[in-house]
Design an enzyme around this catalytic site. Structure first.
Site: not given
Ligand code: PLP
Length: 381
Positions: A43, A270
């Site tokens: 993601k 700034y």
């Molecule tokens: C539901 C869920 N699972 C897995 C992950 C992966 O986590 P990580 O990046 O700590 O491995 C995330 C990351 O935000 C998540 O929201």
């Protein structure tokens, strides 16, 4: 890799070391029992690394399927041509369900209302729904609260969805083992409410990168959701995870666009938060908060230029950051400043960058903006 070997003509860029992803996935897979499926979390543009290139490389490296935040991200993945399973981690809006069904996504159900909306979308489209049920065991975010989960389990079975998985998410796996153990225990107890014949066909998952620390092969877990570790960052130091020695995948660089000498007493940037105490040679670097260097790093962080640490002077601005190069007088326009990563014998780690910037590693990576060019290194070394 040294930044100077990069031939990019960009003003600001990140370099993504794709072979390092191969090695990280290999190490993680080796540390897990062979039956455990690897759900690669891609993601937020693969945590800022660039989704299409990284997803393709992850598949080549042997991950089993993907997880994304929402339908739009999943659609991007499908456009790249990947027909691997894609799990939606966040709740899906009723208006998004028809597209999720049409794309053949694994939809996460977080409430009875969401499941009912899905049943209606299925009835309307005639398409089959593939679902995972997410249970909130103490995160207080997505997922059905564990005391109400059994009702949702029953609905899913009665609705005739293809029930593919059940999962929870840990809120404190990197810092509170006792809390994580409790979340795990609540989840395991709840699994007993699912008939054994159904349960045996489900993907059962809880662990993210930090949770891998306590992954138990004797429990019924048969999948993990890995983000941070595959990008080369152990969530906790001194742990089993750190001993896997994941390799950093991303480095961040920008060009020096101006060098000049300023007299003592000059106020820099700034709001004049820094006044020079000595005659100072400054370099203006073509990177700022519009690229992903937070203003919290003002007067705190450093960039590497010609292999030396050059402190940030004054406030980080949208497009430019001023660094002190008095100790590196040979600096010229066009030189590379490294914000994250190695130059010469020195390296600015994500952990160090986060300390200056008051942020967490996930945030440091995800907030690299679109303006920053992604340069992919593909050679196998
Ligand atoms: C539901 C869920 N699972 C897995 C992950 C992966 O986590 P990580 O990046 O700590 O491995 C995330 C990351 O935000 C998540 O929201």
């Amino acid at each position: 890799m040294s930044a100077s070997s990069n031939a990019s003509a960009a003003r600001a860029w990140v370099e993504i070391d794709l072979p390092a992803i191969d090695r990280n996935v290999g190490r993680i897979k080796q540390a897990l029992p062979p039956h455990v499926r690897y759900v690669a979390v891609v993601k937020a543009n693969a945590y800022g690394h660039g989704m299409p290139e990284v997803a393709t490389r992850l598949l080549q490296a042997g991950v089993d399927c993907f997880a994304v935040a929402n339908v739009a991200e999943a659609a991007n993945l499908r456009e790249v041509g990947h027909d691997a399973d894609i799990l939606l981690l966040s709740p899906t809006l009723p208006s998004e369900l028809p597209r999720a069904l049409a794309l053949g996504l694994d939809i996460t159900l977080n409430s009875l209302a969401e499941a009912q909306a899905l049943a209606a979308a299925v009835a309307k489209s005639g398409l089959k729904a593939k679902v995972h049920v997410k249970v909130d065991t103490g995160m207080g975010r997505a997922g059905v609260w564990h005391e109400q989960a059994a009702e949702l389990f029953a609905f899913v079975q009665a609705a005739g969805f293809e029930w593919r998985g059940v999962f929870t998410h840990f809120s404190d796996a990197d810092s509170d083992a006792a809390y994580t153990t409790n979340q795990r225990a609540i989840f395991l107890k709840l699994l007993e409410r699912i008939p054994a014949a159904v349960r045996s066909g489900l993907m059962i998952h809880a662990d993210n990168s930090a949770g891998l620390e306590s992954f138990s092969a004797s429990a019924p877990f048969n999948a993990v959701r890995v983000g941070l570790m595959q990008y080369g960052l152990p969530p906790s130091s001194g742990s089993f995870l750190a001993s896997l020695r994941p390799e950093p995948v991303l480095s961040f660089h920008a060009r020096v666009v101006l060098v000049k000498d300023l007299p003592a007493g000059t106020a820099v940037s700034y709001n004049r938060t820094k006044t020079l105490s000595r005659p100072t040679r400054v370099a203006i670097v073509a990177v700022g908060y519009g690229d992903g260097v937070p203003t919290a790093a003002s007067n705190r962080g450093s960039f590497l230029v010609r292999g030396q640490r050059c402190p940030i002077l004054g406030r980080v601005t949208m497009d430019q950051t001023i660094v002190d190069v008095t100790e590196v007088p040979s600096v010229v326009v066009g030189d590379i400043a490294t914000i994250l990563g190695a130059q010469g014998a020195d390296r600015i780690t994500v952990a160090e960058f986060c300390a200056w910037s008051d942020c967490i590693p996930w945030e440091a990576l995800c907030t690299l903006t679109q303006r920053v060019q992604r340069v992919y290194r593909t050679d196998r070394t």
